[in-house]
Design a protein around this motif. Structure first.
Motif, PDB file in Angstrom:
ATOM      1  N   SER A  94       0.838  -1.199   0.000  1.00  0.00           N
ATOM      2  CA  SER A  94       0.000   0.000   0.000  1.00  0.00           C
ATOM      3  C   SER A  94       0.874   1.251   0.000  1.00  0.00           C
ATOM      4  O   SER A  94       1.934   1.268   0.619  1.00  0.00           O
ATOM      5  N   THR A  95       0.395   2.278  -0.706  1.00  0.00           N
ATOM      6  CA  THR A  95       1.063   3.577  -0.631  1.00  0.00           C
ATOM      7  C   THR A  95       0.281   4.486   0.303  1.00  0.00           C
ATOM      8  O   THR A  95      -0.946   4.396   0.400  1.00  0.00           O
ATOM      9  N   VAL A  96       1.017   5.354   0.986  1.00  0.00           N
ATOM     10  CA  VAL A  96       0.426   6.332   1.919  1.00  0.00           C
ATOM     11  C   VAL A  96       1.280   7.590   1.860  1.00  0.00           C
ATOM     12  O   VAL A  96       2.350   7.594   1.258  1.00  0.00           O
ATOM     13  N   SER A  97       0.799   8.652   2.558  1.00  0.00           N
ATOM     14  CA  SER A  97       1.526   9.927   2.483  1.00  0.00           C
ATOM     15  C   SER A  97       2.203  10.329   3.792  1.00  0.00           C
ATOM     16  O   SER A  97       2.836  11.377   3.848  1.00  0.00           O
ATOM     17  N   SER A  98       2.069   9.513   4.851  1.00  0.00           N
ATOM     18  CA  SER A  98       2.645   9.922   6.138  1.00  0.00           C
ATOM     19  C   SER A  98       2.843   8.698   7.032  1.00  0.00           C
ATOM     20  O   SER A  98       2.197   7.652   6.815  1.00  0.00           O
ATOM     21  N   PRO A  99       3.674   8.843   8.058  1.00  0.00           N
ATOM     22  CA  PRO A  99       3.866   7.727   9.010  1.00  0.00           C
ATOM     23  C   PRO A  99       2.561   7.337   9.701  1.00  0.00           C
ATOM     24  O   PRO A  99       2.307   6.157   9.952  1.00  0.00           O
ATOM     25  N   GLU A 100       1.722   8.328  10.021  1.00  0.00           N
ATOM     26  CA  GLU A 100       0.445   8.032  10.676  1.00  0.00           C
ATOM     27  C   GLU A 100      -0.428   7.168   9.771  1.00  0.00           C
ATOM     28  O   GLU A 100      -1.036   6.180  10.207  1.00  0.00           O
ATOM     29  N   LYS A 101      -0.470   7.511   8.484  1.00  0.00           N
ATOM     30  CA  LYS A 101      -1.277   6.711   7.553  1.00  0.00           C
ATOM     31  C   LYS A 101      -0.622   5.357   7.302  1.00  0.00           C
ATOM     32  O   LYS A 101      -1.310   4.364   7.051  1.00  0.00           O
ATOM     33  N   HIS A 112       3.264  -4.590   3.132  1.00  0.00           N
ATOM     34  CA  HIS A 112       4.309  -3.596   2.891  1.00  0.00           C
ATOM     35  C   HIS A 112       3.644  -2.241   2.690  1.00  0.00           C
ATOM     36  O   HIS A 112       2.667  -2.136   1.946  1.00  0.00           O
ATOM     37  N   VAL A 113       4.197  -1.216   3.334  1.00  0.00           N
ATOM     38  CA  VAL A 113       3.625   0.129   3.205  1.00  0.00           C
ATOM     39  C   VAL A 113       4.733   1.084   2.785  1.00  0.00           C
ATOM     40  O   VAL A 113       5.822   1.076   3.360  1.00  0.00           O
ATOM     41  N   ILE A 114       4.434   1.902   1.787  1.00  0.00           N
ATOM     42  CA  ILE A 114       5.439   2.779   1.189  1.00  0.00           C
ATOM     43  C   ILE A 114       4.914   4.206   1.138  1.00  0.00           C
ATOM     44  O   ILE A 114       3.778   4.432   0.688  1.00  0.00           O
ATOM     45  N   PRO A 121       9.496   5.337  -4.734  1.00  0.00           N
ATOM     46  CA  PRO A 121       8.474   4.308  -4.475  1.00  0.00           C
ATOM     47  C   PRO A 121       8.505   3.172  -5.500  1.00  0.00           C
ATOM     48  O   PRO A 121       8.292   2.010  -5.129  1.00  0.00           O
ATOM     49  N   ALA A 122       8.766   3.480  -6.760  1.00  0.00           N
ATOM     50  CA  ALA A 122       8.772   2.413  -7.783  1.00  0.00           C
ATOM     51  C   ALA A 122       9.862   1.393  -7.466  1.00  0.00           C
ATOM     52  O   ALA A 122       9.626   0.175  -7.535  1.00  0.00           O
TER      53      ALA A 122
END
Ligand SMILES: NC(=O)c1ccc[n+]([C@@H]2O[C@H](COP(=O)([O-])OP(=O)(O)OC[C@H]3O[C@@H](n4cnc5c(N)ncnc54)[C@H](OP(=O)(O)O)[C@@H]3O)[C@@H](O)[C@H]2O)c1
Length: 251
Positions: A94-101, A112-114, A121-122
């Motif tokens: 999954s992609t997210v925009s912040s550590p909280e997300k 896996h979270v990126i 990211p790629a």
């Protein structure tokens, strides 16, 4: 609260809906789960069942060996994509925009979270999935198309349910021909009765298995309002509340 195609909504103690839109909530689930399921889980189901190589239905094992990229995994639909894909056996990125997300997407079950706003990211996704991603469930096609194509496997699918940010989509036709990319755009309301019925059945099975829990500890924070503060609930959604905003009809 949705009233698509109807004169009244459901922010009321009682409402009338067409019989085929009334789905019995499994005994295993509470009303919080029921309130969060409707559109996000059915949308996620469609996003995960439109690939050329299937599957058309979801069950534990249906996505064994597949890699799913859930863009924006802290969003309501992204959360459901993570949970359903995980239940069906996929490796979930999954992609997210912040550590909280990132914390929320991990709590939802992403392997896996990126952070899509940092680094490369790629390259990070390719390091996890060298052969590429089978299905991208995309919330922001214009913003993410370059990333999606950089990580998609040949004959992979980009299931697009939104274009957050509104960036225009520029298609490199040859690149997509070579990849045999499948683009599937989706909106629940026109997906057709068969797809919707299949989604209801599979999502119900996932609920029975306890695979779609809600709440901050499961990656979907709940913000609640009583019925007489429905306007505040709308404001919270418009203000970008993370997770689900619930209206308690009975207090
Ligand atoms: N097609 C359909 O049938 C259907 C069904 C349901 C919803 N939708 C639409 O889908 C969208 C999302 O709905 P929702 O209820 O899930 O909203 P939400 O809970 O507000 O989530 C939206 C998510 O999009 C993420 N996002 C925005 N730009 C992104 C980007 N460039 N890359 C990755 N993630 C990005 C946000 O994460 P960050 O803040 O971390 O970027 C946020 O987590 C809305 O536009 C909604 O109208 C469509």
């Amino acid at each position: 609260m949705a009233a698509a195609g109807r004169p009244t909504g459901t922010a009321a103690e009682f409402t009338v809906v067409p019989a085929e839109q009334a789905v019995q909530l499994p005994d295993e689930a509470g009303f919080d789960v029921g309130a969060a399921l409707g559109v996000p889980a059915l949308t996620a189901h469609r996003a995960l069942t439109v690939a050329e190589d299937g599957p058309r239905r979801l069950w534990p094992g249906a996505l064994d060996g597949k890699v799913v990229l859930a863009a924006g995994g802290a969003g309501a639909v992204g959360h459901a994509v993570i949970q359903l894909a995980r239940w069906a056996g996929a490796t979930v990125i999954s992609t997210v925009s912040s550590p909280e997300k990132a914390r929320l997407a991990t709590a939802a079950g992403a392997h896996h979270v990126i952070n899509y706003r940092e680094g490369d990211p790629a390259a990070e996704i390719r390091a996890i999935a060298p052969d590429g991603v089978d299905i991208v469930a995309e919330v922001a096609l214009g913003a993410n198309l370059a990333l999606d194509l950089a990580v998609l496997r040949t004959r992979g699918t980009i299931s697009t349910y939104a274009n957050e940010g509104g960036r225009p989509v520029e298609l490199n036709v040859v690149r997509n021909m070579v990849l045999n990319t499948r683009f599937q755009f989706l909106v629940l309301y026109t997906a057709g009765p068969e797809a919707r019925a299949a989604a209801v059945q599979d999502v119900t099975a996932a609920v029975r298995d306890g695979a779609l829990p809600v709440g901050e500890e499961h990656g979907l924070p709940l913000t609640r309002f009583p019925l007489d503060r429905t306007a505040d609930a709308h404001r919270a959604v418009e203000g970008g509340a993370v997770g689900k905003v619930l209206v308690d009809v009975m207090s």
